[in-house]
Design a protein around this motif. Structure first.
Motif, short mmCIF file in Angstrom:
data_model
loop_
_atom_site.label_atom_id
_atom_site.label_comp_id
_atom_site.label_asym_id
_atom_site.label_seq_id
_atom_site.Cartn_x
_atom_site.Cartn_y
_atom_site.Cartn_z
N TYR A 183 89.07 62.32 15.63
CA TYR A 183 88.44 62.06 14.33
C TYR A 183 87.52 63.21 13.90
O TYR A 183 87.60 63.70 12.78
CB TYR A 183 87.66 60.75 14.39
CG TYR A 183 86.97 60.39 13.11
CD1 TYR A 183 87.66 59.81 12.05
CD2 TYR A 183 85.61 60.66 12.93
CE1 TYR A 183 87.03 59.50 10.86
CE2 TYR A 183 84.96 60.35 11.75
CZ TYR A 183 85.67 59.77 10.71
OH TYR A 183 85.05 59.48 9.54
N HIS A 184 86.68 63.64 14.82
CA HIS A 184 85.67 64.64 14.45
C HIS A 184 86.20 66.08 14.43
O HIS A 184 85.50 66.98 14.01
CB HIS A 184 84.44 64.52 15.34
CG HIS A 184 83.64 63.28 15.03
ND1 HIS A 184 82.94 63.14 13.87
CD2 HIS A 184 83.48 62.12 15.71
CE1 HIS A 184 82.35 61.94 13.85
NE2 HIS A 184 82.68 61.31 14.95
N SER A 185 87.43 66.28 14.90
CA SER A 185 87.98 67.63 14.84
C SER A 185 88.69 67.87 13.51
O SER A 185 89.17 68.97 13.26
CB SER A 185 88.96 67.86 15.99
OG SER A 185 90.10 67.04 15.79
N ASN A 186 88.74 66.85 12.66
CA ASN A 186 89.47 66.94 11.38
C ASN A 186 90.88 67.46 11.62
O ASN A 186 91.38 68.29 10.87
CB ASN A 186 88.76 67.88 10.39
CG ASN A 186 87.33 67.46 10.11
OD1 ASN A 186 86.99 66.28 10.22
ND2 ASN A 186 86.49 68.41 9.75
N SER A 187 91.48 67.00 12.70
CA SER A 187 92.80 67.49 13.09
C SER A 187 93.83 67.27 11.99
O SER A 187 93.78 66.28 11.25
CB SER A 187 93.23 66.74 14.35
OG SER A 187 94.59 66.95 14.60
C1 LIG Z 1 85.08 67.95 9.66
O1 LIG Z 1 84.82 67.71 8.29
C2 LIG Z 1 83.51 67.28 7.99
C3 LIG Z 1 83.42 66.87 6.53
O2 LIG Z 1 84.31 67.61 5.75
C4 LIG Z 1 82.53 68.41 8.37
O3 LIG Z 1 81.20 68.02 8.09
C5 LIG Z 1 82.69 68.73 9.84
O4 LIG Z 1 81.87 69.82 10.21
C6 LIG Z 1 84.15 69.05 10.18
N1 LIG Z 1 84.27 69.15 11.64
C7 LIG Z 1 84.91 70.14 12.25
C8 LIG Z 1 84.93 70.10 13.74
O5 LIG Z 1 85.48 71.01 11.64
#
Ligand SMILES: *[C@@H]1O[C@H](CO)[C@@H](O)[C@H](O)[C@H]1NC(C)=O
Ligand SMILES: *[C@@H]1O[C@H](CO)[C@@H](O)[C@H](O)[C@H]1NC(C)=O
Ligand SMILES: *[C@@H]1O[C@H](CO)[C@@H](O)[C@H](O)[C@H]1NC(C)=O
Length: 363
Positions: A183-187
């Motif tokens: 989820y947090h890697s915006n994979s």
């Molecule tokens: C993922 O996207 C969010 C919101 O767009 C951003 O705040 C976050 O830093 C991004 N995370 C990564 C690991 O790129």
């Protein structure tokens, strides 16, 4: 003069009482515990470079008898301990990494805890970017289980080991860290594809355990992790992160199908699947009957919802800890862990299926 006789008499009565108690005591099933921080009781204390640890206050402030930061991510005991209690133990068996080479041969061997905070179904989950070992991934926990099997075989022979392992309860609580990471890697990997590969990894882990002789699996799926204080702070309203919760629901449903398939394909494969999502949501939506008054904020932490800092010695600490669902930004309180174990052990099919953990022990 009379006192000369009193002590030996008391001693022999005591010994007689002890052996009676031993005779009356049912044989406890051996317990092996694998997974992440929801079940870790100090594994990561043995990884010098690990940052995923809880061996400092305020952790352990309610540990039974005297406050002690054991490495549990809790104010006291965790779910592994409460589950072990239901099967007759005082608390979880010891961490694998705390055992010496001769430990297995000592006294009665009754199980081991392999769980490591931060670990996942994927080997990369929880690993740090430098060369320090941060967590013990599930793959490696299973290799450790295999080495235990070898030691048992050397000790009591192949047939007795096979029987021992087939009676053993294998508890696994894992998956949250893989979902957080995705989820947090915006994979860019689509959700379906990611979940399929995650469940494929789970399938391989379970097959490996089965091939080593494990037969009875008590599996705990992923809680509504979007409702952890650490995730609520990403929602402007303080509500749960719906997308992360949806991943947890989908994970449970796929895990349910996988276990059903394995139990038909593999002879003697028995399982019980705890639905952490339903159990926890039930409490979040209706906390008072369970005596919780705070189901959003962490007890130990700092900032908004006490969720902007980990539970360090300088963090805020709540006083009514049994009324908090969350101990820190990620983990349930001791009270919540106790409730989870009761539900897994006695619960109905809405929370644990196709049988509960008590029935699994008898299966
Ligand atoms: C993922 O996207 C969010 C919101 O767009 C951003 O705040 C976050 O830093 C991004 N995370 C990564 C690991 O790129
Ligand atoms: C934030 O929480 C609200 C409920 O308070 C919910 O309706 C909304 O979908 C959540 N937002 C996200 C991004 O999950
Ligand atoms: C809630 O607290 C009351 C009073 O202390 C107690 O009697 C009851 O058993 C508790 N309920 C649960 C579900 O723990």
């Amino acid at each position: 003069m009379a006192t000369k006789w009193v002590l030996p008499l008391i001693l022999s009565l005591f010994i007689a009482a002890l052996s009676l108690a031993a005779a009356a005591k049912p044989v406890l099933p051996p317990v092996f515990i694998l997974g992440d921080s929801t079940a870790d009781i100090g594994t990561n204390n043995y990884l010098p470079g690990s940052t995923a640890r809880a061996d400092f206050p305020h952790n352990g402030i309610d540990f039974p008898n005297s406050p002690r930061a054991t490495g549990r991510f809790s104010n006291g005991l965790n779910s592994a301990d409460f589950l072990a209690r239901h099967f007759g133990y005082k608390r979880s068996p010891r961490p694998f990494l705390s055992l010496s080479a001769t430990s297995l041969q000592k006294k009665k061997f009754r199980g081991i805890n392999f769980a490591s905070g931060g670990s996942g179904l994927f080997d990369l989950t929880g690993q740090s970017l430098n060369n320090q070992k941060n967590v013990v991934p599930l793959t490696e926990q299973i290799q450790q289980f295999s080495s235990v099997k070898n030691s048992l075989t050397a000790l009591m022979g192949a047939a007795a080991t096979k029987k021992f392992l087939s009676k053993s309860l294998i508890f696994i609580s894992i998956g949250s860290n893989d979902l957080f990471r995705y989820y947090h890697s915006n994979s860019s990997t689509p959700k379906e594809k990611f979940l399929s590969s995650l469940l494929f990894a789970y399938e391989n882990h379970l097959k490996n355990l089965y091939n080593l002789g494990a037969r009875k699996f008590g599996i705990i799926s992923v809680a509504p992790i979007g409702c952890c204080p650490s995730q609520r702070i990403f929602n402007a309203t303080g509500g749960c992160l719906e997308e992360l919760n949806d991943h947890a629901v989908a994970f449970h449903s796929k895990l349910d199908s996988l276990l059903c398939k394995l139990s038909t394909d593999y002879e003697g494969f028995k399982y019980s699947l705890g639905n952490s999502y339903e159990m926890t949501m039930n409490v979040i939506q209706n906390p008072l009957p369970f005596n919780f008054t705070q189901v959003e904020a962490a007890c130990c932490g700092a900032g908004k919802l006490n969720a902007e800092s980990y539970c360090t010695p300088n963090a805020n600490l709540c006083s009514n800890r049994d009324q908090y669902l969350f101990w820190d930004v990620f983990h349930p309180s001791q009270a919540a862990s106790k409730l989870a174990a009761v539900t897994l052990y006695y619960g109905g099919p809405e929370y644990v299926s196709p049988i509960n953990f008590a029935q699994l022990a008898e299966a």
